[in-house]
Design a protein around this motif. Structure first.
Motif, mmCIF file in Angstrom:
data_model
loop_
_atom_site.group_PDB
_atom_site.id
_atom_site.type_symbol
_atom_site.label_atom_id
_atom_site.label_comp_id
_atom_site.label_asym_id
_atom_site.label_seq_id
_atom_site.Cartn_x
_atom_site.Cartn_y
_atom_site.Cartn_z
ATOM 1 N N HIS A 13 -4.643 5.122 -20.908
ATOM 2 C CA HIS A 13 -3.886 3.895 -20.689
ATOM 3 C C HIS A 13 -2.828 4.098 -19.613
ATOM 4 O O HIS A 13 -2.576 3.224 -18.787
ATOM 5 C CB HIS A 13 -3.231 3.463 -21.992
ATOM 6 N N SER A 14 -2.190 5.273 -19.616
ATOM 7 C CA SER A 14 -1.163 5.572 -18.621
ATOM 8 C C SER A 14 -1.761 5.604 -17.218
ATOM 9 O O SER A 14 -1.146 5.124 -16.269
ATOM 10 C CB SER A 14 -0.504 6.909 -18.953
ATOM 11 N N ASP A 15 -2.969 6.162 -17.086
ATOM 12 C CA ASP A 15 -3.637 6.185 -15.784
ATOM 13 C C ASP A 15 -3.962 4.780 -15.313
ATOM 14 O O ASP A 15 -3.827 4.453 -14.127
ATOM 15 C CB ASP A 15 -4.925 7.018 -15.871
ATOM 16 N N LEU A 16 -4.396 3.929 -16.252
ATOM 17 C CA LEU A 16 -4.721 2.544 -15.906
ATOM 18 C C LEU A 16 -3.470 1.807 -15.473
ATOM 19 O O LEU A 16 -3.485 1.037 -14.508
ATOM 20 C CB LEU A 16 -5.354 1.852 -17.121
ATOM 21 N N LYS A 17 -2.359 2.076 -16.164
ATOM 22 C CA LYS A 17 -1.080 1.467 -15.819
ATOM 23 C C LYS A 17 -0.670 1.870 -14.409
ATOM 24 O O LYS A 17 -0.204 1.038 -13.622
ATOM 25 C CB LYS A 17 -0.033 1.921 -16.843
ATOM 26 N N GLY A 18 -0.843 3.144 -14.058
ATOM 27 C CA GLY A 18 -0.518 3.626 -12.722
ATOM 28 C C GLY A 18 -1.391 2.999 -11.660
ATOM 29 O O GLY A 18 -0.915 2.632 -10.581
ATOM 30 N N ARG A 19 -2.678 2.840 -11.965
ATOM 31 C CA ARG A 19 -3.595 2.210 -11.007
ATOM 32 C C ARG A 19 -3.207 0.755 -10.754
ATOM 33 O O ARG A 19 -3.225 0.280 -9.606
ATOM 34 C CB ARG A 19 -5.028 2.274 -11.547
ATOM 35 N N ASN A 20 -2.848 0.036 -11.808
ATOM 36 C CA ASN A 20 -2.445 -1.363 -11.658
ATOM 37 C C ASN A 20 -1.190 -1.480 -10.803
ATOM 38 O O ASN A 20 -1.043 -2.421 -10.012
ATOM 39 C CB ASN A 20 -2.203 -1.982 -13.034
ATOM 40 N N LEU A 21 -0.274 -0.521 -10.953
ATOM 41 C CA LEU A 21 0.934 -0.528 -10.139
ATOM 42 C C LEU A 21 0.609 -0.301 -8.666
ATOM 43 O O LEU A 21 1.179 -0.960 -7.785
ATOM 44 C CB LEU A 21 1.904 0.548 -10.631
ATOM 45 N N VAL A 22 -0.304 0.622 -8.384
ATOM 46 C CA VAL A 22 -0.693 0.905 -6.993
ATOM 47 C C VAL A 22 -1.301 -0.342 -6.348
ATOM 48 O O VAL A 22 -0.978 -0.692 -5.205
ATOM 49 C CB VAL A 22 -1.696 2.083 -6.937
ATOM 50 N N ILE A 23 -2.176 -1.026 -7.075
ATOM 51 C CA ILE A 23 -2.792 -2.261 -6.554
ATOM 52 C C ILE A 23 -1.718 -3.294 -6.249
ATOM 53 O O ILE A 23 -1.731 -3.954 -5.197
ATOM 54 C CB ILE A 23 -3.815 -2.825 -7.568
ATOM 55 N N SER A 24 -0.757 -3.443 -7.172
ATOM 56 C CA SER A 24 0.326 -4.411 -6.981
ATOM 57 C C SER A 24 1.203 -4.045 -5.789
ATOM 58 O O SER A 24 1.661 -4.919 -5.052
ATOM 59 C CB SER A 24 1.179 -4.497 -8.257
ATOM 60 N N ILE A 25 1.445 -2.751 -5.589
ATOM 61 C CA ILE A 25 2.249 -2.295 -4.447
ATOM 62 C C ILE A 25 1.568 -2.668 -3.133
ATOM 63 O O ILE A 25 2.200 -3.212 -2.217
ATOM 64 C CB ILE A 25 2.472 -0.769 -4.520
ATOM 65 N N ILE A 26 0.271 -2.395 -3.029
ATOM 66 C CA ILE A 26 -0.478 -2.694 -1.796
ATOM 67 C C ILE A 26 -0.467 -4.197 -1.521
ATOM 68 O O ILE A 26 -0.240 -4.634 -0.379
ATOM 69 C CB ILE A 26 -1.929 -2.170 -1.914
ATOM 70 N N LEU A 27 -0.698 -5.004 -2.554
ATOM 71 C CA LEU A 27 -0.691 -6.456 -2.390
ATOM 72 C C LEU A 27 0.662 -6.949 -1.892
ATOM 73 O O LEU A 27 0.741 -7.786 -0.988
ATOM 74 C CB LEU A 27 -1.020 -7.140 -3.723
ATOM 75 N N ASN A 28 1.743 -6.412 -2.466
ATOM 76 C CA ASN A 28 3.070 -6.892 -2.104
ATOM 77 C C ASN A 28 3.522 -6.429 -0.732
ATOM 78 O O ASN A 28 4.311 -7.121 -0.074
ATOM 79 C CB ASN A 28 4.088 -6.468 -3.176
ATOM 80 N N ILE A 29 3.046 -5.282 -0.283
ATOM 81 C CA ILE A 29 3.340 -4.863 1.089
ATOM 82 C C ILE A 29 2.720 -5.858 2.070
ATOM 83 O O ILE A 29 3.350 -6.270 3.052
ATOM 84 C CB ILE A 29 2.810 -3.435 1.349
ATOM 85 N N GLY A 30 1.492 -6.259 1.795
ATOM 86 C CA GLY A 30 0.819 -7.243 2.645
ATOM 87 C C GLY A 30 1.522 -8.584 2.635
ATOM 88 O O GLY A 30 1.729 -9.210 3.689
ATOM 89 N N ILE A 31 1.914 -9.042 1.438
ATOM 90 C CA ILE A 31 2.599 -10.335 1.312
ATOM 91 C C ILE A 31 3.939 -10.305 2.036
ATOM 92 O O ILE A 31 4.292 -11.245 2.764
ATOM 93 C CB ILE A 31 2.803 -10.682 -0.176
ATOM 94 N N THR A 32 4.700 -9.237 1.843
ATOM 95 C CA THR A 32 6.018 -9.121 2.475
ATOM 96 C C THR A 32 5.915 -9.155 3.991
ATOM 97 O O THR A 32 6.671 -9.869 4.664
ATOM 98 C CB THR A 32 6.703 -7.808 2.040
ATOM 99 N N THR A 33 4.981 -8.395 4.544
ATOM 100 C CA THR A 33 4.796 -8.359 6.004
ATOM 101 C C THR A 33 4.471 -9.744 6.543
ATOM 102 O O THR A 33 5.048 -10.199 7.541
ATOM 103 C CB THR A 33 3.661 -7.375 6.368
ATOM 104 N N ALA A 34 3.540 -10.441 5.875
ATOM 105 C CA ALA A 34 3.136 -11.777 6.321
ATOM 106 C C ALA A 34 4.297 -12.762 6.241
ATOM 107 O O ALA A 34 4.502 -13.583 7.145
ATOM 108 C CB ALA A 34 1.966 -12.268 5.467
ATOM 109 N N GLN A 35 5.099 -12.674 5.158
ATOM 110 C CA GLN A 35 6.196 -13.626 4.987
ATOM 111 C C GLN A 35 7.344 -13.376 5.962
ATOM 112 O O GLN A 35 7.987 -14.329 6.410
ATOM 113 C CB GLN A 35 6.710 -13.569 3.546
#
Length: 305
Positions: A13-35
């Motif tokens: 579960h901890s590994d899955l939690k870490g993976r979900n965080l990484v996905i969210s980080i990548i998405l938000n870097i893209g959103i921030t740059t575009a905005q």
């Protein structure tokens, strides 16, 4: 001293939690740059404020990810608790960042409201839609973990508030496009900031309580002492400390004065009964008892160390 260990998170579960965080980080870097690019070209303060909020999301998610990794590190002679409180510290930092950013946004919104500027609403509309979709997906990824973990809750709140802020920016973009109400941009920025403060304050308060070793609100200290005092062999329970170490551990430390000069094996039996009682009724899973018999000194429930 006796211990019950209650760990609810498996390694998987901890590994899955870490993976979900990484996905969210990548998405938000893209959103921030575009905005940021879109906010500069469109002239929208609301879009830039949303970008700034998204940037704090990126920072908070990175902090949450690092904290999640640190909690897996083993204890040592220099770090006897390991890094079990890393996630609580991350929650405190994230909540503080939310409130600080919100205050800065309020100041800028007031300035902009006094001097409204024309804004390219089409760019605002499309970028806010992208932000809603990206943050919405991240919110879904972290929702389950947020229910049981303060650090993940802080990351979840960052993303959820940003998704709602993007919805507000989208509505503002539509109003600016069809009604030329450019002052709406400042009003939305102000509203987003107030919402950030409201969401961040409770989390800041909760994480501060844990860092300060306050007794959890759900733990009735006087009642617990009275119930333990009712054990046949116990004369007095005093010098009590109850605190929350992290999401999974609540500790109880106390001095117990016994009616008789009992043997060590008899004390172990009483200790097991106390451990089972407080674990089942109050979810206290770490118990440290100092036994006493006829020892002089303060017998108050709370004694200043």
């Amino acid at each position: 001293m006796g211990h019950h260990h209650g760990h609810n998170h498996t390694h998987e579960h901890s590994d899955l939690k870490g993976r979900n965080l990484v996905i969210s980080i990548i998405l938000n870097i893209g959103i921030t740059t575009a905005q940021v690019i879109g906010g500069i070209f469109s002239g929208s303060l609301a879009l830039l404020s949303d970008a700034l909020h998204n940037f704090t999301d990126v920072i908070s998610l990175i902090i949450s990810y690092v904290a999640n990794k640190l909690t897996k590190k083993k204890a040592s002679f220099q770090k006897t608790f390991g890094f079990k409180r890393a996630e609580i510290l991350a929650a405190f930092i994230n909540a503080s960042a939310l409130i600080i950013i919100a205050v800065l946004l309020i100041i800028e919104a007031i300035k902009r409201f006094q001097n409204p500027e024309e804004i390219q609403s089409n760019l605002v509309i499309w970028l806010s839609i992208i932000a809603i979709l990206g943050n919405g997906f991240s919110v879904l990824l972290l929702k389950k973990d947020a229910q049981a973990n303060m650090n993940m809750k802080s990351a979840y709140l960052h993303l959820f508030t940003d998704m709602m802020a993007s919805v507000a920016v989208l509505l503002g973009g539509l109003l600016m496009k069809y009604y030329q109400l450019y002052w709406v941009d400042s009003v939305l920025t102000f509203a987003i900031a107030i919402y950030l403060i409201w969401m961040g304050f409770d989390l800041l308060k909760d994480s501060t309580k844990v860092l300060m070793l306050f007794t959890p609100d759900t733990i009735p200290v006087k009642k617990i002492v009275k119930e333990i005092n009712a054990f046949d062999s116990i004369n007095n329970v005093h010098h009590v400390h109850i605190w929350q170490l992290n999401e999974d551990e609540i500790h109880l430390e106390a001095h117990i004065d016994f009616n008789e000069d009992i043997t060590l094996s008899q004390f172990d039996e009483v200790l097991r009964d106390i451990e089972d009682f407080v674990l089942e009724k109050y979810q206290i899973n770490h118990v440290n008892i100092q036994p006493e018999y006829g020892k002089e000194g303060p017998k108050d429930i709370i004694v200043q160390d």
